[in-house]
Write a protein that holds these residues in place. Structure first.
Motif, PDB file in Angstrom:
ATOM      1  N   LEU A  26       0.852  -1.114  -0.027  1.00  0.00           N
ATOM      2  CA  LEU A  26      -0.207   0.023  -0.172  1.00  0.00           C
ATOM      3  C   LEU A  26       0.824   1.275  -0.016  1.00  0.00           C
ATOM      4  CD1 LEU A  26      -2.750  -1.053   2.525  1.00  0.00           C
ATOM      5  CD2 LEU A  26      -2.790  -0.940   0.084  1.00  0.00           C
ATOM      6  N   PRO A  28       2.230   4.867   1.094  1.00  0.00           N
ATOM      7  CA  PRO A  28       2.429   5.508   2.260  1.00  0.00           C
ATOM      8  C   PRO A  28       1.818   6.747   2.800  1.00  0.00           C
ATOM      9  CG  PRO A  28       4.371   6.319   1.067  1.00  0.00           C
ATOM     10  CD  PRO A  28       3.431   5.223   0.247  1.00  0.00           C
ATOM     11  N   THR A  29       0.516   6.726   1.891  1.00  0.00           N
ATOM     12  CA  THR A  29      -0.200   8.097   2.290  1.00  0.00           C
ATOM     13  C   THR A  29      -1.184   7.754   3.216  1.00  0.00           C
ATOM     14  OG1 THR A  29      -1.541   7.533   0.395  1.00  0.00           O
ATOM     15  CG2 THR A  29       0.256   8.978  -0.192  1.00  0.00           C
ATOM     16  N   GLY A  30      -1.365   6.655   3.778  1.00  0.00           N
ATOM     17  CA  GLY A  30      -2.605   6.444   4.670  1.00  0.00           C
ATOM     18  C   GLY A  30      -3.958   6.308   3.995  1.00  0.00           C
ATOM     19  N   GLY A  31      -4.642   6.299   4.841  1.00  0.00           N
ATOM     20  CA  GLY A  31      -6.086   6.192   4.049  1.00  0.00           C
ATOM     21  C   GLY A  31      -6.769   4.869   4.342  1.00  0.00           C
ATOM     22  N   ASP A  32      -8.010   4.425   4.277  1.00  0.00           N
ATOM     23  CA  ASP A  32      -8.869   3.444   4.324  1.00  0.00           C
ATOM     24  C   ASP A  32      -9.252   2.746   2.953  1.00  0.00           C
ATOM     25  OD1 ASP A  32     -10.475   1.509   5.665  1.00  0.00           O
ATOM     26  OD2 ASP A  32     -12.029   2.716   5.880  1.00  0.00           O
ATOM     27  N   TYR A  33      -8.245   1.784   2.656  1.00  0.00           N
ATOM     28  CA  TYR A  33      -8.380   1.062   1.196  1.00  0.00           C
ATOM     29  C   TYR A  33      -9.152  -0.091   1.550  1.00  0.00           C
ATOM     30  CZ  TYR A  33      -4.370   4.127   0.247  1.00  0.00           C
ATOM     31  OH  TYR A  33      -3.505   5.280  -0.059  1.00  0.00           O
TER      32      TYR A  33
END
Length: 160
Positions: A26, A28-33
């Protein structure tokens, strides 16, 4: 382990491909994938050749939930039929989304009817096409533009 149906690029056999141990990285920007598109490999049950494909992975359980694309078969003298949606973006840009594939036209015609039958809406058309080493051909024998011949792109409507 999940399965998706595809066309082998080595022998043109239509079969369910199995996927296990797909690696996902994934950003490295974060978020809810919920899912990720990744490169994966499988093997043809007919010729045992390894096949590199693009798949969509569900990030809840890391199973392949959709086959995105596979290479176009390059073997000589083969023919399959597909039920597909043709999208004409421009005169020199055509995409094909395959949702059923078989060795006979009657099987894919049934799949087409199951998903609403032939249809045409603006630049989209749902129909049966012939697929061979020469690429996609219309029912009248006319080839689709070369932009549609790079790979087999699968539609989530079918092939499971």
């Amino acid at each position: 382990m999940s399965e998706q149906r595809g066309v082998c690029p080595f022998c043109a056999h239509v079969a369910a491909w199995r996927f296990s141990g797909v690696s996902v990285s994934l950003p490295p920007t974060g978020g809810d994938y919920e899912w990720a598109e990744v490169e994966a490999s499988t093997g043809c049950p007919a010729c045992a050749q390894p096949i590199a494909v693009r798949v969509r992975v569900d990030l809840d359980d890391y199973t392949v939930d959709r086959l995105i694309s596979s290479p176009m078969p390059q073997t000589a003298e083969w023919r399959r039929y597909v039920a597909a949606t043709i999208n004409r973006h421009a005169a020199n840009l055509v995409t094909v989304q395959v949702f059923a594939v078989a060795e006979d036209v009657a099987t894919v015609q049934q799949a087409l009817e199951k998903h609403g039958g032939e249809g045409h809406l603006s630049n989209l058309r749902r129909t049966v096409l012939e697929l061979s080493q020469a690429g996609y051909r219309e029912p009248n024998g006319a080839p689709l533009h070369a932009s549609a011949q790079d790979a087999i792109h699968y539609d989530p409507l079918g092939l499971r």
